[in-house]
Design a protein around this motif. Sequence first.
Motif, PDB file in Angstrom:
ATOM      1  N   SER A   9      -6.696   8.411  14.032  1.00 49.80           N
ATOM      2  CA  SER A   9      -7.758   7.642  12.802  1.00 49.80           C
ATOM      3  C   SER A   9      -8.493   6.662  13.380  1.00 49.80           C
ATOM      4  O   SER A   9      -9.816   5.807  13.001  1.00 49.80           O
ATOM      5  CB  SER A   9      -6.478   7.100  11.757  1.00 49.80           C
ATOM      6  N   ILE A  10      -8.297   6.371  14.203  1.00 46.78           N
ATOM      7  CA  ILE A  10      -8.528   5.255  15.176  1.00 46.78           C
ATOM      8  C   ILE A  10      -9.876   5.192  15.499  1.00 46.78           C
ATOM      9  O   ILE A  10     -11.308   4.860  15.523  1.00 46.78           O
ATOM     10  CB  ILE A  10      -7.444   4.684  15.627  1.00 46.78           C
ATOM     11  N   MET A  11      -9.589   6.415  15.975  1.00 44.48           N
ATOM     12  CA  MET A  11     -10.950   6.777  16.650  1.00 44.48           C
ATOM     13  C   MET A  11     -11.839   7.396  15.514  1.00 44.48           C
ATOM     14  O   MET A  11     -13.539   6.879  15.820  1.00 44.48           O
ATOM     15  CB  MET A  11     -10.887   8.536  17.746  1.00 44.48           C
ATOM     16  N   ASP A  12     -12.375   7.703  14.661  1.00 47.56           N
ATOM     17  CA  ASP A  12     -12.350   7.941  13.682  1.00 47.56           C
ATOM     18  C   ASP A  12     -13.096   6.380  12.576  1.00 47.56           C
ATOM     19  O   ASP A  12     -13.954   6.622  12.849  1.00 47.56           O
ATOM     20  CB  ASP A  12     -11.555   8.788  12.292  1.00 47.56           C
ATOM     21  N   SER A  13     -12.098   5.868  12.597  1.00 49.36           N
ATOM     22  CA  SER A  13     -12.985   4.224  12.888  1.00 49.36           C
ATOM     23  C   SER A  13     -13.789   3.715  13.288  1.00 49.36           C
ATOM     24  O   SER A  13     -14.735   3.076  13.232  1.00 49.36           O
ATOM     25  CB  SER A  13     -11.298   3.681  11.952  1.00 49.36           C
ATOM     26  N   GLU A  14     -13.375   3.767  14.851  1.00 49.69           N
ATOM     27  CA  GLU A  14     -14.053   3.136  15.292  1.00 49.69           C
ATOM     28  C   GLU A  14     -15.821   3.907  15.513  1.00 49.69           C
ATOM     29  O   GLU A  14     -16.950   3.358  15.255  1.00 49.69           O
ATOM     30  CB  GLU A  14     -13.544   3.384  17.451  1.00 49.69           C
ATOM     31  N   SER A  15     -15.541   5.199  15.066  1.00 46.46           N
ATOM     32  CA  SER A  15     -17.100   5.564  15.413  1.00 46.46           C
ATOM     33  C   SER A  15     -17.681   5.460  13.623  1.00 46.46           C
ATOM     34  O   SER A  15     -19.014   5.220  13.684  1.00 46.46           O
ATOM     35  CB  SER A  15     -17.134   7.016  15.321  1.00 46.46           C
ATOM     36  N   ILE A  16     -16.888   5.659  12.351  1.00 47.14           N
ATOM     37  CA  ILE A  16     -17.433   5.084  11.260  1.00 47.14           C
ATOM     38  C   ILE A  16     -18.292   3.027  11.577  1.00 47.14           C
ATOM     39  O   ILE A  16     -18.983   3.259  11.202  1.00 47.14           O
ATOM     40  CB  ILE A  16     -17.242   4.664  10.297  1.00 47.14           C
ATOM     41  N   ILE A  17     -17.437   3.014  12.020  1.00 49.83           N
ATOM     42  CA  ILE A  17     -17.716   1.072  12.433  1.00 49.83           C
ATOM     43  C   ILE A  17     -19.014   0.786  13.182  1.00 49.83           C
ATOM     44  O   ILE A  17     -20.210  -0.008  13.221  1.00 49.83           O
ATOM     45  CB  ILE A  17     -16.971   0.628  13.447  1.00 49.83           C
ATOM     46  N   SER A  18     -19.231   1.385  14.281  1.00 52.19           N
ATOM     47  CA  SER A  18     -20.339   1.997  15.588  1.00 52.19           C
ATOM     48  C   SER A  18     -21.457   2.270  14.566  1.00 52.19           C
ATOM     49  O   SER A  18     -22.628   1.779  14.690  1.00 52.19           O
ATOM     50  CB  SER A  18     -20.030   3.297  16.383  1.00 52.19           C
ATOM     51  N   LYS A  19     -21.639   3.722  13.772  1.00 49.32           N
ATOM     52  CA  LYS A  19     -22.042   3.753  12.697  1.00 49.32           C
ATOM     53  C   LYS A  19     -22.797   2.763  11.874  1.00 49.32           C
ATOM     54  O   LYS A  19     -24.716   2.495  12.058  1.00 49.32           O
ATOM     55  CB  LYS A  19     -22.197   4.882  12.482  1.00 49.32           C
ATOM     56  N   ILE A  20     -22.163   2.084  11.373  1.00 47.18           N
ATOM     57  CA  ILE A  20     -22.261   1.155  10.247  1.00 47.18           C
ATOM     58  C   ILE A  20     -23.464  -0.327  11.467  1.00 47.18           C
ATOM     59  O   ILE A  20     -24.436  -0.525  10.543  1.00 47.18           O
ATOM     60  CB  ILE A  20     -21.463   0.365   9.275  1.00 47.18           C
ATOM     61  N   ASN A  21     -22.807   0.132  12.537  1.00 44.24           N
ATOM     62  CA  ASN A  21     -23.824  -1.468  12.666  1.00 44.24           C
ATOM     63  C   ASN A  21     -25.035  -1.342  13.502  1.00 44.24           C
ATOM     64  O   ASN A  21     -25.796  -1.959  13.675  1.00 44.24           O
ATOM     65  CB  ASN A  21     -22.735  -1.740  14.149  1.00 44.24           C
ATOM     66  N   GLN A  22     -24.722   0.261  13.478  1.00 50.14           N
ATOM     67  CA  GLN A  22     -26.450   0.467  14.757  1.00 50.14           C
ATOM     68  C   GLN A  22     -27.227   0.826  12.698  1.00 50.14           C
ATOM     69  O   GLN A  22     -28.482   0.646  13.538  1.00 50.14           O
ATOM     70  CB  GLN A  22     -26.067   1.915  14.861  1.00 50.14           C
ATOM     71  N   HIS A  23     -26.451   0.614  11.536  1.00 49.85           N
ATOM     72  CA  HIS A  23     -27.858   0.849  10.548  1.00 49.85           C
ATOM     73  C   HIS A  23     -28.366  -0.820  10.030  1.00 49.85           C
ATOM     74  O   HIS A  23     -29.204  -0.740   8.960  1.00 49.85           O
ATOM     75  CB  HIS A  23     -27.185   1.265  10.069  1.00 49.85           C
ATOM     76  N   LYS A  24     -26.955  -1.673  10.490  1.00 52.01           N
ATOM     77  CA  LYS A  24     -27.802  -2.992  10.485  1.00 52.01           C
ATOM     78  C   LYS A  24     -28.212  -3.352  11.016  1.00 52.01           C
ATOM     79  O   LYS A  24     -28.812  -3.774  11.947  1.00 52.01           O
ATOM     80  CB  LYS A  24     -26.463  -3.651  10.132  1.00 52.01           C
ATOM     81  N   THR A  25     -29.802  -3.065  10.128  1.00 51.29           N
ATOM     82  CA  THR A  25     -31.836  -3.605  11.379  1.00 51.29           C
ATOM     83  C   THR A  25     -31.888  -4.949  11.023  1.00 51.29           C
ATOM     84  O   THR A  25     -32.572  -5.730  11.282  1.00 51.29           O
ATOM     85  CB  THR A  25     -31.865  -2.654  10.927  1.00 51.29           C
ATOM     86  N   GLN A  26     -31.474  -5.272   9.807  1.00 54.20           N
ATOM     87  CA  GLN A  26     -32.025  -6.717   8.547  1.00 54.20           C
ATOM     88  C   GLN A  26     -31.194  -8.370   9.679  1.00 54.20           C
ATOM     89  O   GLN A  26     -30.129  -8.295   9.341  1.00 54.20           O
ATOM     90  CB  GLN A  26     -32.270  -6.685   7.664  1.00 54.20           C
ATOM     91  N   PRO A  27     -31.375  -8.873  10.622  1.00 54.24           N
ATOM     92  CA  PRO A  27     -30.688  -9.909  11.401  1.00 54.24           C
ATOM     93  C   PRO A  27     -31.137 -11.109  11.110  1.00 54.24           C
ATOM     94  O   PRO A  27     -30.572 -11.931  10.543  1.00 54.24           O
ATOM     95  CB  PRO A  27     -32.221  -9.995  12.593  1.00 54.24           C
ATOM     96  N   ASN A  28     -31.942 -11.129   9.393  1.00 53.44           N
ATOM     97  CA  ASN A  28     -31.628 -12.265   9.040  1.00 53.44           C
ATOM     98  C   ASN A  28     -31.180 -12.286   7.507  1.00 53.44           C
ATOM     99  O   ASN A  28     -30.913 -13.695   6.680  1.00 53.44           O
ATOM    100  CB  ASN A  28     -33.548 -13.079   8.249  1.00 53.44           C
ATOM    101  N   LEU A  29     -30.229 -11.237   6.567  1.00 50.00           N
ATOM    102  CA  LEU A  29     -30.152 -10.332   5.653  1.00 50.00           C
ATOM    103  C   LEU A  29     -28.452 -11.225   5.583  1.00 50.00           C
ATOM    104  O   LEU A  29     -27.508 -10.559   6.814  1.00 50.00           O
ATOM    105  CB  LEU A  29     -29.987  -9.018   5.749  1.00 50.00           C
ATOM    106  N   ARG A  30     -28.711 -12.688   5.351  1.00 46.29           N
ATOM    107  CA  ARG A  30     -26.897 -13.075   5.090  1.00 46.29           C
ATOM    108  C   ARG A  30     -27.008 -13.327   3.296  1.00 46.29           C
ATOM    109  O   ARG A  30     -28.206 -14.396   2.854  1.00 46.29           O
ATOM    110  CB  ARG A  30     -27.311 -14.549   5.821  1.00 46.29           C
ATOM    111  N   PHE A  31     -25.788 -12.800   2.843  1.00 44.46           N
ATOM    112  CA  PHE A  31     -25.698 -12.992   1.694  1.00 44.46           C
ATOM    113  C   PHE A  31     -25.388 -14.244   1.361  1.00 44.46           C
ATOM    114  O   PHE A  31     -25.373 -14.621  -0.211  1.00 44.46           O
ATOM    115  CB  PHE A  31     -25.122 -11.830   1.180  1.00 44.46           C
ATOM    116  N   LYS A  32     -24.909 -14.955   2.000  1.00 43.64           N
ATOM    117  CA  LYS A  32     -24.170 -16.748   2.302  1.00 43.64           C
ATOM    118  C   LYS A  32     -25.584 -17.583   1.480  1.00 43.64           C
ATOM    119  O   LYS A  32     -25.465 -17.857   1.043  1.00 43.64           O
ATOM    120  CB  LYS A  32     -23.711 -16.732   2.662  1.00 43.64           C
ATOM    121  N   LEU A  33     -26.889 -16.794   1.791  1.00 42.99           N
ATOM    122  CA  LEU A  33     -27.676 -17.467   1.375  1.00 42.99           C
ATOM    123  C   LEU A  33     -28.079 -17.337  -0.418  1.00 42.99           C
ATOM    124  O   LEU A  33     -28.097 -18.922  -0.864  1.00 42.99           O
ATOM    125  CB  LEU A  33     -29.154 -17.167   2.653  1.00 42.99           C
ATOM    126  N   LYS A  34     -27.475 -16.111  -1.053  1.00 40.08           N
ATOM    127  CA  LYS A  34     -27.730 -15.513  -2.139  1.00 40.08           C
ATOM    128  C   LYS A  34     -26.626 -16.883  -3.084  1.00 40.08           C
ATOM    129  O   LYS A  34     -26.969 -17.391  -3.759  1.00 40.08           O
ATOM    130  CB  LYS A  34     -27.337 -14.453  -2.378  1.00 40.08           C
TER     131      LYS A  34
END
Length: 274
Positions: A9-34
Amino acid sequence: MVNFDIHFSIMDSESIISKINQHKTQPNLRFKLKEKVQLFTDKLFYTLFDIDTPVAENLIVLERLFDELVELGCWEIDKPCKKVWESYVVKLPEVLEKLNLDAQAFVNCDPASSSIEEVYMAYPGFYAIAIYRLAHELYVEGFPLVPRLMTEYAHRQTGVDINPGAQIGKSFFIDHGTGVVIGEAAIIMNDVRIYQGVTLGGLYVAKSLRKTKRHPTIENNVTIYANATILGGKTVIGANSIIGGNAFITSSVPPNSTVYHSSEIKIKTAPNVS
């Protein structure tokens, strides 16, 4: 077996987190602004209209909130947006004057209005116009994204979608509001009245037309009834004209015209009945 499941479960979770972070490609996208824009918009509206809201104190708070918007939403290295507040705040009295004329137009145009206070507090069309006018001045100043977030906030609450780039004159009236769309390059002159479902849009949506006038011009004292669609940057609705409900217009209309959508009625008859 239990330990293996936990490890997997931990290994699977780490893989998911890594893949999500790889695809978070917008450095200025902060929903706090909204969220901050919504807070700024509410505070601005109350400062202008609520009699119990102290103007002097709120302007200080608004400047602080504006600085936060600059940090989150102005991505140029030298932060030129920091200078916007000084030129923006001096325009607020003029914006309020225009909005008071809009509110009076609601009282004059809508027989259902019982008081001007009702317009300020209960009419979605007025609220949408108010946030548009406040956002438009920031749009003119060139503050990126924030004016669009302001009008989208009003859109979610009212169903009225006014792009902050539109140019709207004095004493503007939107009745009911829901479904109204006014494009970025639309020009609306003085004493114009529109009803629910009206679209002032573009004939074409090609990205290459971004800097051209894609949306129509509505001249003085025009009434546009429910669900009418008016398209095209070269389309001009002449002064004192009336556009009937459900009309579809893609070419100019002369001043003092009346345009109606004509319904064709056919009565079905049974076979062999003369």
